[in-house]
Structure formats: C-alpha cells, structure tokens
Write a protein that holds these residues in place. Structure first.
Motif, PDB file in Angstrom:
ATOM      1  N   LYS A   4      34.224 -43.237 -32.187  1.00  0.00           N
ATOM      2  CA  LYS A   4      35.877 -42.240 -32.546  1.00  0.00           C
ATOM      3  C   LYS A   4      35.578 -41.402 -34.325  1.00  0.00           C
ATOM      4  CE  LYS A   4      39.308 -45.031 -30.552  1.00  0.00           C
ATOM      5  NZ  LYS A   4      40.154 -45.177 -29.966  1.00  0.00           N
ATOM      6  N   ASN A   5      34.937 -42.337 -35.041  1.00  0.00           N
ATOM      7  CA  ASN A   5      34.438 -41.608 -36.469  1.00  0.00           C
ATOM      8  C   ASN A   5      33.460 -40.636 -36.447  1.00  0.00           C
ATOM      9  OD1 ASN A   5      34.867 -42.328 -38.738  1.00  0.00           O
ATOM     10  ND2 ASN A   5      33.176 -43.575 -39.099  1.00  0.00           N
ATOM     11  N   CYS A   6      32.192 -40.532 -35.381  1.00  0.00           N
ATOM     12  CA  CYS A   6      31.481 -39.662 -36.511  1.00  0.00           C
ATOM     13  C   CYS A   6      30.897 -38.531 -35.034  1.00  0.00           C
ATOM     14  CB  CYS A   6      30.163 -40.265 -36.631  1.00  0.00           C
ATOM     15  SG  CYS A   6      28.933 -40.891 -35.728  1.00  0.00           S
TER      16      CYS A   6
ATOM     17  N   CYS B 160      27.416 -45.526 -37.924  1.00  0.00           N
ATOM     18  CA  CYS B 160      28.743 -45.339 -38.730  1.00  0.00           C
ATOM     19  C   CYS B 160      29.259 -47.188 -38.490  1.00  0.00           C
ATOM     20  CB  CYS B 160      29.415 -44.431 -38.870  1.00  0.00           C
ATOM     21  SG  CYS B 160      30.903 -44.160 -37.198  1.00  0.00           S
TER      22      CYS B 160
ATOM     23  N   GLY C 113      31.888 -47.066 -36.468  1.00  0.00           N
ATOM     24  CA  GLY C 113      32.915 -46.723 -35.782  1.00  0.00           C
ATOM     25  C   GLY C 113      33.417 -47.990 -34.648  1.00  0.00           C
TER      26      GLY C 113
END
Ligand SMILES: [Zn+2]
Ligand SMILES: [Zn+2]
Length: 152
Positions: free
Chosen positions: A119-121, A141, A143
């Motif tokens: 979801k993040n990177c 990360c 995430g």
C-alpha cells in the motif's frame, strides 16, 4: 526434418567431427522442454528435442547433436562420458558442441496465483499461496500488503 533425415545428419556429424560412425538410433522427442537431447546408456540411442528440427534452429541442432555424440562415443570407448569428466569437457570443446540446451523460450514461466502489492511503496509480491497480510509486511518499507490479483 523427419527422423530419417535426422538419423542421416547425426551419422554425418559423427563421421565428420568424431571420425567414428554412429551405429545406433536417433529418436525425436516432442515433449522435451528444458533439454536439447539425451543419450541413453542402456541401448545407446539418442533422443533429440523436436523443437530444434526447424531450419532457423539448425545451428543449435548441430551443437546439440555434437553434445550427445560426446556422451555416446566416450561411453562406448569406456572414457569419462559425464559432464563433470575431463574427457567429456575436452572432447566437447574440440568438436564445438553446445554446453547447455539453447534457450528458445520453451521453459515455462513460473506461475503465481496471488499478487500482493504494498500500500505504501507499491512493490509487488507474486505468491503461490495466500499470505496473512496482518502478519507479513512489505520487506522494503514495512507497509501493509493487499491482494491485487488472483489467477486461477
Ligand atoms: Zn549432456
Ligand atoms: Zn513497501
């Protein structure tokens, strides 16, 4: 190229590059994917991957035949006929045989069933099995991962 033509080609290569006749049988194998050919110790016949019998792969085919003939002649002469043997390596080099089956895209790509995305990177994680997204996080990360695709 049919089996008779292949047989003739193997016999010709044998005489020309090894100075010895090939007096056994060649068979065409249509199911081979990762190997170009095979030498059978039990009855000395050769198998050649059918995919290489088309004109555009002729050079590959010759390299494969030379490779299998190295196994064949060394085995019949009682010399080191296996890949790791020095006799084999020397002879293969001398006649210009191929060391590996040429990659013409026959190997199947590894299929994954689930695709997770961070979801993040946005890093993607193809997986064969479902994973617990509460437990496993993005390796880069940390995430959260979510399932973006399922292939059956
Ligand atoms: Zn081999
Ligand atoms: Zn990430």
């Amino acid at each position: 190229m049919n089996e008779n033509e292949l047989q003739k080609l193997v016999e010709d290569i044998s005489l020309k590059y090894f100075g010895r006749p090939f007096v056994h049988q060649v068979k065409i194998n249509r199911r081979m994917t990762t190997t170009g050919g095979r030498y059978h110790l039990s009855d000395h016949h050769l198998e050649i991957n059918a995919h290489f019998l088309v004109p555009q792969y002729h050079d590959y085919l010759v390299g494969i035949i030379k490779h299998e003939l190295c196994h064949y002649h060394l085995h019949l002469l009682g010399l080191g006929y296996q890949h790791r043997n020095r006799d084999f390596k020397v002879l293969l080099q001398k006649v210009g045989g191929s060391r590996y089956a040429p990659d013409i895209g026959l190997r199947k790509k590894k299929k994954y069933r689930y695709l997770y995305t961070c979801k993040n990177c946005g890093l993607k994680y193809p997986r064969m099995r479902k994973i617990n997204t509460r437990k496993y996080r993005c390796g880069k990360c940390h995430g959260q991962l979510y399932l973006t695709q399922t292939l059956s």
